[in-house]
Scaffold this active site. Sequence first.
Site, PDB file in Angstrom:
ATOM      1  N   GLU A   1     -19.310  65.089 -13.780  1.00  0.00           N
ATOM      2  CA  GLU A   1     -19.114  65.195 -15.226  1.00  0.00           C
ATOM      3  C   GLU A   1     -17.665  64.896 -15.615  1.00  0.00           C
ATOM      4  OE1 GLU A   1     -22.180  68.070 -17.472  1.00  0.00           O
ATOM      5  OE2 GLU A   1     -20.223  68.963 -17.263  1.00  0.00           O
TER       6      GLU A   1
ATOM      7  N   LYS B   1     -29.805  64.814 -25.317  1.00  0.00           N
ATOM      8  CA  LYS B   1     -30.089  65.906 -26.261  1.00  0.00           C
ATOM      9  C   LYS B   1     -30.512  65.343 -27.611  1.00  0.00           C
ATOM     10  CE  LYS B   1     -26.650  69.043 -24.302  1.00  0.00           C
ATOM     11  NZ  LYS B   1     -25.374  69.708 -24.558  1.00  0.00           N
TER      12      LYS B   1
ATOM     13  N   HIS C   1     -31.536  64.197   9.948  1.00  0.00           N
ATOM     14  CA  HIS C   1     -32.890  63.752  10.296  1.00  0.00           C
ATOM     15  C   HIS C   1     -33.582  63.116   9.100  1.00  0.00           C
ATOM     16  CE1 HIS C   1     -32.809  65.848  14.257  1.00  0.00           C
ATOM     17  NE2 HIS C   1     -31.819  66.455  13.627  1.00  0.00           N
TER      18      HIS C   1
HETATM   19  O1  PA5 Z   1     -19.418  71.702 -17.925  1.00  0.00           O
HETATM   20  C1  PA5 Z   1     -19.942  71.760 -19.020  1.00  0.00           C
HETATM   21  O2  PA5 Z   1     -19.285  71.781 -20.064  1.00  0.00           O
HETATM   22  C2  PA5 Z   1     -21.446  71.820 -19.167  1.00  0.00           C
HETATM   23  O3  PA5 Z   1     -22.074  71.697 -17.941  1.00  0.00           O
HETATM   24  C3  PA5 Z   1     -21.853  73.162 -19.768  1.00  0.00           C
HETATM   25  O4  PA5 Z   1     -21.382  74.195 -18.973  1.00  0.00           O
HETATM   26  C4  PA5 Z   1     -23.363  73.257 -19.927  1.00  0.00           C
HETATM   27  O5  PA5 Z   1     -23.847  72.192 -20.695  1.00  0.00           O
HETATM   28  C5  PA5 Z   1     -23.762  74.572 -20.579  1.00  0.00           C
HETATM   29  O6  PA5 Z   1     -23.145  74.712 -21.819  1.00  0.00           O
HETATM   30  P1  PA5 Z   1     -23.073  76.088 -22.563  1.00  0.00           P
HETATM   31  O7  PA5 Z   1     -22.279  77.037 -21.747  1.00  0.00           O
HETATM   32  O8  PA5 Z   1     -22.434  75.770 -23.872  1.00  0.00           O
HETATM   33  O9  PA5 Z   1     -24.496  76.580 -22.729  1.00  0.00           O
END
Ligand code: PA5
Length: 432
Positions: free
Chosen positions: A285, A420, A306
């Site tokens: 990310e 989303k 394996h």
């Molecule tokens: O690293 C990030 O920002 C995302 O992975 C969020 O943690 C994830 O989308 C969850 O978001 P939230 O804590 O707002 O529910």
Amino acid sequence: MQLHINNATQFLAEGMIEKYEPQVKAAQQALEDGTCAGNDFLGWLHLPSSITPEFIEEINKTADILRKECDAIVVAGIGGSYLGAKAVISALDDNFTWLKPSDSPRILFAGNNISEDYLTELINYLSGVRFGIINISKSGTTTETAITFRLLKKMCEDQRGKDKAREVIVAVTDARRGAARQCADKEGYKTFVIPDNVGGRFSVLTPVGLLPIACAGYDIAQLVKGAQDMECQCDINTPFAENPAAVYAATRNALYASGKKIEILVNYQPKLHFMSEWWKQLYGESEGKQHKGIFPASVDFSTDLHSMGQWIQDGERTIFETVISVDKANTSLIVPADEENLDGLNFLAGKHIDEVNHKAEEGTRMAHIDGGVPNLQITIPSLDAYNIGQLIYFFEKGCGISGLVLGVNPFDQPGVEAYKRNMFKLLGKPGY
Ligand code: PA5
């Protein structure tokens, strides 16, 4: 914790890693000065050293209440609000914790998928169990987590009554904004704040990770101590060659520039499986942007030798490995001698299983290097809270530096909004 890169440098032209030193230094400086891209989200940088014993005490106190009142605690959260706690608890738990009687509540994770079967089966399991909930969401609006919390909140209230339920529901969320904050304030839940300047995937050392880990009965003070010591070791004033985060960032950027597009995080301990999942989110990310970035993959060895072992040995040569190597097992088990020796294993009799595992690791490293796969190695003395804390901060700092050297903003994630938008449109959410 130590980082060894000599089995990677041999695949690079001489001086390639040192060539990155000025860029790495500039990235470190920009992080310190708060002048880099994503500078609203640098709260993780000196987070370990800012954690006080009083704060740890407050988290432990809440964990003690939940541990006393609950036989199961459901941690609802996804992505950065899930993977850190899951990784640390898995790394420290007994492999068969599920099957053993225990004084500790079971820690269950939900809100990280939208599977009807998963949620139904969870609810069925919880129906006869005294449970509590830790609802973790920074935005407070994440669909997966919100659906799960809606279901579990009602169930918990039905089970205990509204007043008692509020004693075992804790929210970890934004200080002011979002539906989770509004709900917690209205219901009077105990809350912990996710700081504005700490992004989800860098939040494991906030209550997002610390509270569930404390609920599982692990020593969060030691976890934080490990991270604090690593924060010192990776300090901007540490010379480049002695700074593992700086060297890791330089090495992986040098490998990427030389055509190694995939980094495979390797472990030889099943307990580290979810550390790899956490790491994949952290790096994926943070770096996968503007049509660039190393693809973070992972394998569990020797299991996956394996299966994926063939690809790694002989497939396209665009990969490198980063192996997390644990020096010593926490337990002791020896291969027994057998008079008949029908399996031919008496050559191993008297040896520790861990020694066999380490020879598998050494043999694999040699084979993969021969096969053209650069190999970085991270060694830790054993699997415990302190060493996991070290790994966490090392990877976070390495990620921040590496993303900046790559030329992206490591602290945003605009790409995750695309699915989303489509999902909300398809579901008829107002405004989409
Ligand atoms: O690293 C990030 O920002 C995302 O992975 C969020 O943690 C994830 O989308 C969850 O978001 P939230 O804590 O707002 O529910």
